[in-house]
Design an enzyme around this catalytic site. Structure first.
Site, mmCIF file in Angstrom:
data_model
loop_
_atom_site.group_PDB
_atom_site.id
_atom_site.type_symbol
_atom_site.label_atom_id
_atom_site.label_comp_id
_atom_site.label_asym_id
_atom_site.label_seq_id
_atom_site.Cartn_x
_atom_site.Cartn_y
_atom_site.Cartn_z
ATOM 1 N N ASP A 66 -0.284 4.965 1.291
ATOM 2 C CA ASP A 66 -0.658 5.775 2.465
ATOM 3 C C ASP A 66 -0.697 4.918 3.714
ATOM 4 O OD1 ASP A 66 -1.123 8.385 1.334
ATOM 5 O OD2 ASP A 66 -2.805 7.459 0.284
ATOM 6 N N ASP A 84 0.870 -1.162 0.000
ATOM 7 C CA ASP A 84 0.000 0.000 0.000
ATOM 8 C C ASP A 84 0.918 1.226 0.000
ATOM 9 O OD1 ASP A 84 -2.178 1.645 0.170
ATOM 10 O OD2 ASP A 84 -2.669 1.146 2.239
#
Ligand SMILES: *[C@@H]1O[C@H](CO)[C@@H](O)[C@H](O)[C@H]1NC(C)=O
Length: 176
Positions: A26, A24
């Site tokens: 963020d 991922d």
């Protein structure tokens, strides 16, 4: 009884047949949530949202963090989604290019590269955000693929973005 097996890094890669890593962005490679929270809180307070009472971290965690822009806009201004989207956009401009790379990011990416692992970014951020964040973090050459939640049938937490990443990576592996 608790037992602890300690393996060094090269032993780990020998034990686990690792071919690819899916990251991922963020909150994983970049500790962006605290910045998002402050920027959202200030922008919303300025609009008189919630009677001018600043949103708290619970509100942020439940209603904003990790959500797609459309969903955030709907929660913030259910009667005026366009206005909600406008605020989400404004937030992005304020957010700009603040650096927020997690500690150890360089070491981690080097380890992944040294072991020749395939990699993809799997994120619910809209593509323009992800493509702003990736070069900001110095990861332009790191990722082979960018998988965007709202370009998949269902965004995270549905598995589709990860499954799409695996499909792309398999194609990449088999192309050799
Ligand atoms: C999330 O938003 C809804 C709708 O505005 C609200 O009722 C709820 O209290 C919010 N969640 C938190 C934890 O504040």
């Amino acid at each position: 009884m608790i037992s602890c097996i300690c393996v060094n890094k090269s032993a780990f890669i020998a034990l686990v047949p690792l071919e690819a890593v899916l990251f991922d962005i963020d909150g994983t490679l970049c500790d962006s949530d605290p910045i998002h929270f402050v920027v959202f809180r200030e922008l919303l307070q300025g609009t008189g949202f919630n009677g001018g009472i600043p949103i708290d971290e619970d509100f942020f965690a439940q209603n904003i963090s990790g959500k797609l822009d459309d969903d955030i806009a709907t929660v913030l201004f259910p009667d005026d989604i366009e206005r909600g989207l406008d605020y989400v956009k404004k937030k992005k401009n304020v957010l700009g290019r603040k650096s927020c790379a997690i500690k150890g990011l360089c070491k981690l990416t080097k380890w992944v590269e040294d072991h020749g692992l395939k990699r993809a970014a799997v994120t619910n951020s809209p593509r323009p955000n992800a493509e702003l964040m990736i070069p900001t973090l110095g990861l332009t050459d790191f990722y082979h693929n960018h998988i965007i939640g709202d370009e998949c049938e269902d965004a995270k937490p549905a598995p589709d973005p990860y499954l799409n990443a695996l499909k792309l990576i398999r194609g990449f592996l088999f192309s050799f």
